[in-house]
Scaffold this active site. Structure first.
Site, PDB file in Angstrom:
ATOM      1  N   SER A   7       0.836  -1.208   0.000  1.00 43.71           N
ATOM      2  CA  SER A   7       0.000   0.000   0.000  1.00 43.71           C
ATOM      3  C   SER A   7       0.862   1.245   0.000  1.00 43.71           C
ATOM      4  CB  SER A   7      -0.898   0.016   1.240  1.00 43.71           C
ATOM      5  OG  SER A   7      -1.422   1.316   1.409  1.00 43.71           O
ATOM      6  N   HIS A  32      -1.266  -1.541  -4.066  1.00 39.76           N
ATOM      7  CA  HIS A  32      -2.533  -1.176  -3.429  1.00 39.76           C
ATOM      8  C   HIS A  32      -2.636   0.341  -3.311  1.00 39.76           C
ATOM      9  CE1 HIS A  32      -5.950  -2.294  -0.826  1.00 39.76           C
ATOM     10  NE2 HIS A  32      -5.597  -1.283  -0.039  1.00 39.76           N
ATOM     11  N   ASP A  34      -4.981   3.369  -1.911  1.00 44.98           N
ATOM     12  CA  ASP A  34      -6.031   3.677  -0.941  1.00 44.98           C
ATOM     13  C   ASP A  34      -6.627   5.058  -1.175  1.00 44.98           C
ATOM     14  OD1 ASP A  34      -6.131   1.438   0.941  1.00 44.98           O
ATOM     15  OD2 ASP A  34      -4.054   1.972   1.400  1.00 44.98           O
ATOM     16  N   MET A  36      -9.344   7.839  -0.029  1.00 44.00           N
ATOM     17  CA  MET A  36     -10.176   8.218   1.125  1.00 44.00           C
ATOM     18  C   MET A  36     -10.818   9.570   0.872  1.00 44.00           C
ATOM     19  SD  MET A  36      -7.529   7.300   4.142  1.00 44.00           S
ATOM     20  CE  MET A  36      -6.727   5.704   4.236  1.00 44.00           C
ATOM     21  N   HIS A  65      -8.482   0.545  -3.768  1.00 45.38           N
ATOM     22  CA  HIS A  65      -9.376   0.368  -2.619  1.00 45.38           C
ATOM     23  C   HIS A  65     -10.083   1.695  -2.362  1.00 45.38           C
ATOM     24  CE1 HIS A  65      -9.507  -0.490   2.037  1.00 45.38           C
ATOM     25  NE2 HIS A  65     -10.704  -0.484   1.498  1.00 45.38           N
ATOM     26  N   MET A  67     -12.287   3.917  -0.357  1.00 45.03           N
ATOM     27  CA  MET A  67     -12.936   4.161   0.936  1.00 45.03           C
ATOM     28  C   MET A  67     -13.706   5.469   0.804  1.00 45.03           C
ATOM     29  SD  MET A  67      -9.806   2.955   3.361  1.00 45.03           S
ATOM     30  CE  MET A  67      -8.598   3.130   2.053  1.00 45.03           C
ATOM     31  N   MET A 136     -11.151  -6.153   6.019  1.00 49.69           N
ATOM     32  CA  MET A 136     -10.345  -5.150   6.733  1.00 49.69           C
ATOM     33  C   MET A 136      -9.952  -5.699   8.106  1.00 49.69           C
ATOM     34  SD  MET A 136      -9.815  -2.616   4.764  1.00 49.69           S
ATOM     35  CE  MET A 136      -8.893  -1.669   5.991  1.00 49.69           C
ATOM     36  N   ASP A 180      -6.186  -6.408   4.821  1.00 51.02           N
ATOM     37  CA  ASP A 180      -5.595  -5.068   4.795  1.00 51.02           C
ATOM     38  C   ASP A 180      -5.650  -4.433   6.185  1.00 51.02           C
ATOM     39  OD1 ASP A 180      -4.853  -2.474   4.129  1.00 51.02           O
ATOM     40  OD2 ASP A 180      -6.588  -2.071   2.850  1.00 51.02           O
TER      41      ASP A 180
HETATM   42  C1  DX5 Z   1      -6.196   1.536   5.841  1.00 46.82           C
HETATM   43  C2  DX5 Z   1      -5.765   1.224   4.426  1.00 46.82           C
HETATM   44  C3  DX5 Z   1      -4.586   0.326   4.353  1.00 46.82           C
HETATM   45  C4  DX5 Z   1      -3.315   0.857   4.953  1.00 46.82           C
HETATM   46  C5  DX5 Z   1      -2.551  -0.308   5.512  1.00 46.82           C
HETATM   47  O1  DX5 Z   1      -7.421   2.178   5.834  1.00 46.82           O
HETATM   48  O2  DX5 Z   1      -6.818   0.582   3.726  1.00 46.82           O
HETATM   49  O3  DX5 Z   1      -4.354  -0.124   3.023  1.00 46.82           O
HETATM   50  O4  DX5 Z   1      -2.514   1.538   4.044  1.00 46.82           O
HETATM   51  O5  DX5 Z   1      -1.450   0.180   6.182  1.00 46.82           O
HETATM   52  P1  DX5 Z   1      -0.664  -0.642   7.290  1.00 46.82           P
HETATM   53  O6  DX5 Z   1      -0.120  -1.874   6.626  1.00 46.82           O
HETATM   54  O7  DX5 Z   1       0.372   0.311   7.725  1.00 46.82           O
HETATM   55  O8  DX5 Z   1      -1.663  -0.989   8.377  1.00 46.82           O
HETATM   56 ZN    ZN Z   2      -6.421  -0.409   1.705  1.00 51.97          ZN
END
Ligand code: DX5
Ligand code: ZN
Length: 223
Positions: A7, A32, A34, A36, A65, A67, A136, A180
């Site tokens: 990620s 990956h 992310d 948000m 991903h 969110m 998750m 994740d």
């Molecule tokens: C959290 C994200 C993850 C995050 C994981 O909301 O979806 O993908 O980047 O990071 P680590 O491995 O540091 O928990």
């Molecule tokens: Zn993620």
């Protein structure tokens, strides 16, 4: 085959291209991404322009991903920006089936993610329509959180549900199972053992020696 999907949320954005090349050259099977929106989750990360810049420079499988609330609004933009797989949150869609159908119609793979408090049973009607389930293992929104131990049982329940509804736990036509949040070199073997085949990891790859971290993860998950 188990996949590692680092990620980039934990990457150094000033050196992003170089760090992506490093995980790719070390053998990571996916990347990956992310997204948000500050609504579905409290934080805001990055979006389409960053994805498009990455797509221009890499042939990696881009695992996006989302969110974000009502992700159906942005499917075409993420596809045009280079996503290979789009995962949406079950809890963020007013119509999950319509969203999944729209992603497939846009020509990419589709995943559904569930937050830690959402039971795997909600996935039952969708398992034959998707390519991946993202379980998750932290509350989504931030990198660097602690792995929630309840995830192991959830992974086992999900594999059992797949067997019951699809007739098999793995193989052709069976969704991949991604995990994740809070995955590190100490717990990754147990996560795979419990049923995950696609491992997302942010801080445990990008903090420290990225090449060495990536190789260590790949060594464990390919055993
Ligand atoms: C959290 C994200 C993850 C995050 C994981 O909301 O979806 O993908 O980047 O990071 P680590 O491995 O540091 O928990
Ligand atoms: Zn993620």
């Amino acid at each position: 085959m188990n996949w590692l999907s680092p990620s980039i949320l934990a990457a150094d954005f000033n050196r992003l291209g170089e760090q992506i090349k490093c995980v790719r050259d070390c053998g990571a099977q996916a990347l990956h991404f992310d997204v948000m929106d500050g609504l579905f989750v409290p934080s805001i990360s990055f979006g389409m322009p960053v994805l498009a810049s990455i797509r221009k420079e890499t042939d990696m499988f881009l695992d996006v991903h989302l969110m974000i609330r009502e992700p159906i609004r942005y499917i075409n933009e993420f596809v045009e920006s280079g996503a290979n797989l789009i995962t949406v949150h079950y809890e963020a869609c007013s119509d999950v089936l319509q969203t999944v159908t729209a992603i497939r119609a846009a020509g990419v793979k589709v995943g559904i993610s569930i937050r830690p408090e959402t039971p795997v049973s909600v996935l039952r009607p969708f398992l034959n329509k998707i390519d991946l389930v993202l379980v998750m293992s932290v509350n989504p929104g931030f990198g660097g959180q602690k792995f929630m131990e309840g995830t192991y049982d959830k992974l086992r329940e999900l594999r059992a549900l797949m067997k019951e509804t699809l007739g098999a736990e793995r193989g052709e036509g069976i969704p991949r199972v991604e995990v994740d949040g809070g995955i590190n070199l100490e717990n990754v073997a147990s996560v795979v053992e419990a049923g995950a085949d696609t491992i997302v990891t942010g801080s445990a790859v990008f903090r420290g020696d990225i090449a060495d971290n990536t190789k260590r993860f790949l060594e464990i998950i390919s055993r």
